[in-house]
Design an enzyme around this catalytic site. Structure first.
Site, mmCIF file in Angstrom:
data_model
loop_
_atom_site.group_PDB
_atom_site.id
_atom_site.type_symbol
_atom_site.label_atom_id
_atom_site.label_comp_id
_atom_site.label_asym_id
_atom_site.label_seq_id
_atom_site.Cartn_x
_atom_site.Cartn_y
_atom_site.Cartn_z
ATOM 1 N N ASP A 178 -9.509 -57.247 9.747
ATOM 2 C CA ASP A 178 -10.323 -58.181 8.945
ATOM 3 C C ASP A 178 -11.577 -57.444 8.482
ATOM 4 O OD1 ASP A 178 -10.919 -61.677 9.096
ATOM 5 O OD2 ASP A 178 -12.264 -60.215 8.190
ATOM 6 N N ASP B 94 -8.816 -60.466 2.681
ATOM 7 C CA ASP B 94 -9.414 -59.370 3.463
ATOM 8 C C ASP B 94 -8.853 -59.265 4.874
ATOM 9 O OD1 ASP B 94 -10.671 -61.479 4.867
ATOM 10 O OD2 ASP B 94 -12.490 -60.284 5.144
ATOM 11 N N GLU B 95 -7.658 -59.809 5.081
ATOM 12 C CA GLU B 95 -7.172 -59.961 6.444
ATOM 13 C C GLU B 95 -5.662 -59.745 6.488
ATOM 14 O OE1 GLU B 95 -8.076 -63.962 7.562
ATOM 15 O OE2 GLU B 95 -6.982 -63.770 9.434
HETATM 16 N N1 DCP Z 1 -14.844 -66.795 1.720
HETATM 17 C C1 DCP Z 1 -15.257 -67.837 0.874
HETATM 18 N N2 DCP Z 1 -15.612 -69.054 1.420
HETATM 19 C C2 DCP Z 1 -15.588 -69.252 2.760
HETATM 20 C C3 DCP Z 1 -15.162 -68.230 3.622
HETATM 21 C C4 DCP Z 1 -14.796 -66.993 3.063
HETATM 22 O O1 DCP Z 1 -15.275 -67.641 -0.331
HETATM 23 N N3 DCP Z 1 -15.954 -70.444 3.263
HETATM 24 C C5 DCP Z 1 -14.497 -65.485 1.134
HETATM 25 C C6 DCP Z 1 -15.681 -64.585 1.184
HETATM 26 C C7 DCP Z 1 -15.375 -63.612 2.285
HETATM 27 C C8 DCP Z 1 -13.880 -63.545 2.258
HETATM 28 O O2 DCP Z 1 -13.443 -64.842 1.825
HETATM 29 O O3 DCP Z 1 -15.992 -62.350 2.059
HETATM 30 C C9 DCP Z 1 -13.258 -63.205 3.581
HETATM 31 O O4 DCP Z 1 -13.491 -64.226 4.535
HETATM 32 P P1 DCP Z 1 -13.897 -63.946 6.029
HETATM 33 O O5 DCP Z 1 -13.816 -65.237 6.753
HETATM 34 O O6 DCP Z 1 -13.149 -62.773 6.559
HETATM 35 O O7 DCP Z 1 -15.454 -63.603 5.930
HETATM 36 P P2 DCP Z 1 -16.150 -62.230 5.683
HETATM 37 O O8 DCP Z 1 -15.198 -61.107 5.472
HETATM 38 O O9 DCP Z 1 -17.131 -62.419 4.573
HETATM 39 O O10 DCP Z 1 -17.012 -62.033 6.993
HETATM 40 P P3 DCP Z 1 -16.514 -61.506 8.434
HETATM 41 O O11 DCP Z 1 -17.262 -60.222 8.640
HETATM 42 O O12 DCP Z 1 -16.926 -62.563 9.376
HETATM 43 O O13 DCP Z 1 -15.034 -61.311 8.361
HETATM 44 MG MG MG Z 2 -13.623 -60.781 6.809
#
Ligand code: DCP
Ligand code: MG
Length: 404
Positions: free
Chosen positions: A21, A133-134
Site C-alpha cells: 500500500d 495504490d494497493e
Molecule cells: N482516497 C480518497 N478518498 C478517501 C480515501 C482515499 O480519494 N476517503 C484516495 C487518496 C489516496 C488514495 O485513495 O491517496 C489511496 O488511499 P489510501 O487509503 O491508501 O490512503 P493514502 O495512500 O493516501 O494514505 P496511507 O499512507 O494511509 O495509505
Molecule cells: Mg495508501
C-alpha cells in the site's frame, strides 16, 4: 482435510502473501512532479479549485496529518487547521504552519499507479489489485520465510527508485494478516508476520482491524465486551453466530488468523490453473507424475464445470531454490478433454522427471466457451468472496484463475 479442521493460525502455511500500500499516494504523486513539496504538509483535494475552500480532502501527507488533516474532511475544515502557504502573510500564522493544497489529478495518479503495477507484476507471480495504490502479491514461488524480509525490502527499494513513491509492505501467510501488517508501521513500513505468529500479532489489535468487522459491527462487539481481536478470537462462537449469523462465525475465524483466501487476480480470465507444493522437494518420479495427474484432473474438471474449451495446455515446475520453469503446448483446435490435459502435462514434464521439485502446476489457456457466449464478469466473480472472504478450497491445492 477441510481447512476448517486446521488449527488456528496454521491455515495456508504454504503461502506467502505480501500486501503493498503506497503511502499518502496522491500526495506522493504530487511530490513526484513537484519535488519542492517533499517534506512539506501537502493536502490533495477532491473537488478542490485552487484558491477556494471547496471540496474534500482526498489525502494528506503525513506532515499535514500531524496537524489533524485527514481523508474525507471538508477542505474548509482542513484550511482552518492548516492554512494555505500563500494565505499566511499577515494572517498571524507562521509560514511553517501552513501547507500546500493541490487538486486531484486522476490521469497522472493512474499513470504512476500503472508503473507500480508493472513492477509488482514483475516481482510476483500473482497480483490482485484492490485499489489504485494497493495490491496483494502471492510471492510463494519467489522467496521463503527466511528470505522474505530481504525480498520485501528490495521490493520497497524498487518502488522507491523506479516509481518514485514509498510503499508500506506487510507479509503474512494470509491476505487479511498481510493487509493489517502493511498498515501497522506506516509510512515506509515493513512488517513480516510469520506462520504461527498470526494469532499473537492480531490479539492486541482493535477488533475493527479484523477483516469483515466494520465500525457498526465493532460497536456491537464492544457492547458484548469484545474490544480486541484476541477477545474476539476467544469469544464463544455460538454467541457470535446468534448475534451475527454466518458472518459471526467468519469474523471469529479471521480473528484467530484463519483465512484461506487465495490471491486471485481480478478481471477476465485468460487461463485456469491449479498448483500444489510438496512439503519438501521430491525427486521421486512416481510422486511427481501422480501429483501432476491430480492437478490435470482438477483443472479439467474446473474447465468442464464452467463449459470452457482450451487450446493450450501448460505446466509449471518449481525447483529449489525458487526456479520457476513453464512449458506449454498448443493444440490445433479447442478441446475439453481431461485425459489429454494429463497426457500433455506428463509429456511436457518429461524433461524435469526425477529432478528435485518443490511445486507443480497445470494450466489451460487460450480459452473459449462451448456455448459461444462470452462469460459475464459475474459468472467469474467468486460468489463467496465478500466482505468476509470466501470459502477455502477443500483439498489443500490452490486454484488460480489467471487474468491480464
Ligand atoms: N482516497 C480518497 N478518498 C478517501 C480515501 C482515499 O480519494 N476517503 C484516495 C487518496 C489516496 C488514495 O485513495 O491517496 C489511496 O488511499 P489510501 O487509503 O491508501 O490512503 P493514502 O495512500 O493516501 O494514505 P496511507 O499512507 O494511509 O495509505
Ligand atoms: Mg495508501
Amino acid at each position: 482435510m477441510g481447512p476448517s479442521a486446521r488449527l488456528p493460525g496454521t491455515a495456508a502455511r504454504d503461502r506467502i502473501v505480501a500486501h503493498v500500500d503506497m503511502d499518502c499516494f496522491y500526495a506522493a504523486c504530487e511530490r513526484l512532479r513537484e519535488p519542492a513539496l517533499r517534506g512539506e504538509p501537502v493536502v490533495v483535494g477532491m473537488g478542490y479549485e485552487p484558491g477556494t475552500d471547496s471540496g474534500a480532502v482526498a489525502t494528506a501527507s503525513y506532515e499535514a496529518r500531524a496537524f489533524g488533516v485527514e481523508s474525507a474532511m471538508a477542505l474548509s475544515e482542513a484550511l482552518d487547521i492548516l492554512p494555505r502557504k500563500v494565505d499566511v502573510a499577515g494572517s498571524g500564522h507562521p509560514v511553517d504552519e501552513a501547507g500546500f493544497y493541490r487538486p486531484v489529478d486522476m490521469p497522472f495518479y493512474e499513470s504512476v499507479a500503472a508503473e507500480a503495477r508493472t513492477l509488482l507484476q514483475e516481482r510476483a507471480g500473482t497480483v490482485r489489485e484492490v485499489s489504485i495504490d494497493e495490491a496483494y502479491l502471492d510471492v510463494t514461488d519467489r522467496t521463503d520465510w527466511e528470505a522474505v524480509g530481504t525480498f520485501a525490502r528490495e521490493l520497497k527499494s524498487a518502488v522507491a527508485d523506479e516509481v518514485g513513491v514509498t510503499a508500506s509492505v506487510g507479509v503474512a501467510p494470509t491476505m487479511s494478516a498481510a493487509k493489517i501488517a502493511s498498515d501497522h508501521d506506516k509510512p515506509d513500513g515493513l512488517v513480516v508476520v510469520e506462520p504461527g505468529e498470526v494469532a499473537d500479532f492480531l490479539a492486541p489489535l482493535d477488533v475493527e482491524s479484523v477483516h469483515g468487522v466494520g465500525p457498526v459491527t465493532a460497536g456491537e462487539l464492544r457492547t458484548l465486551g469484545i474490544e480486541t481481536a484476541g477477545e474476539l478470537a476467544a469469544a464463544d462462537p455460538s454467541v457470535l453466530t446468534d448475534r451475527f449469523g454466518e458472518r459471526g462465525r467468519q469474523v471469529h475465524r479471521f480473528a484467530r488468523g484463519a483465512d484461506d483466501r487465495d490471491v486471485e487476480p481480478r478481471g477476465r480470465p485468460k487461463s485456469l490453473s491449479r498448483e500444489s507444493a510438496f512439503t519438501e522437494a521430491t525427486a521421486d518420479p512416481d510422486r511427481q507424475v501422480d501429483r501432476l495427474r491430480t492437478l490435470a484432473d482438477g483443472v479439467a474438471e474446473r474447465a468442464k464445470s464452467r463449459d470452457v474449451l482450451y487450446r493450450t495446455i501448460g505446466i509449471k515446475v518449481v525447483t529449489p531454490p525458487f526456479d520457476v520453469s513453464t512449458r506449454a503446448r498448443s493444440l490445433p483446435g479447442p478441446v475439453a478433454d481431461g485425459e489429454l490435459v494429463a497426457g500433455v502435462a506428463e509429456e511436457l514434464f518429461a524433461e524435469f522427471l526425477a529432478d528435485p521439485v518443490r511445486k507443480l502446476g497445470v494450466r489451460v489457456s487460450n480459452l473459449s466457451f462451448a456455448d459461444g457466449e462470452q462469460p459475464s464478469l459475474a459468472e467469474w466473480a467468486d460468489p463467496a468472496r465478500g466482505e468476509t472472504g470466501r470459502n477455502p478450497t477443500d483439498d489443500g491445492q490452490r486454484s488460480l484463475t489467471e487474468y491480464d
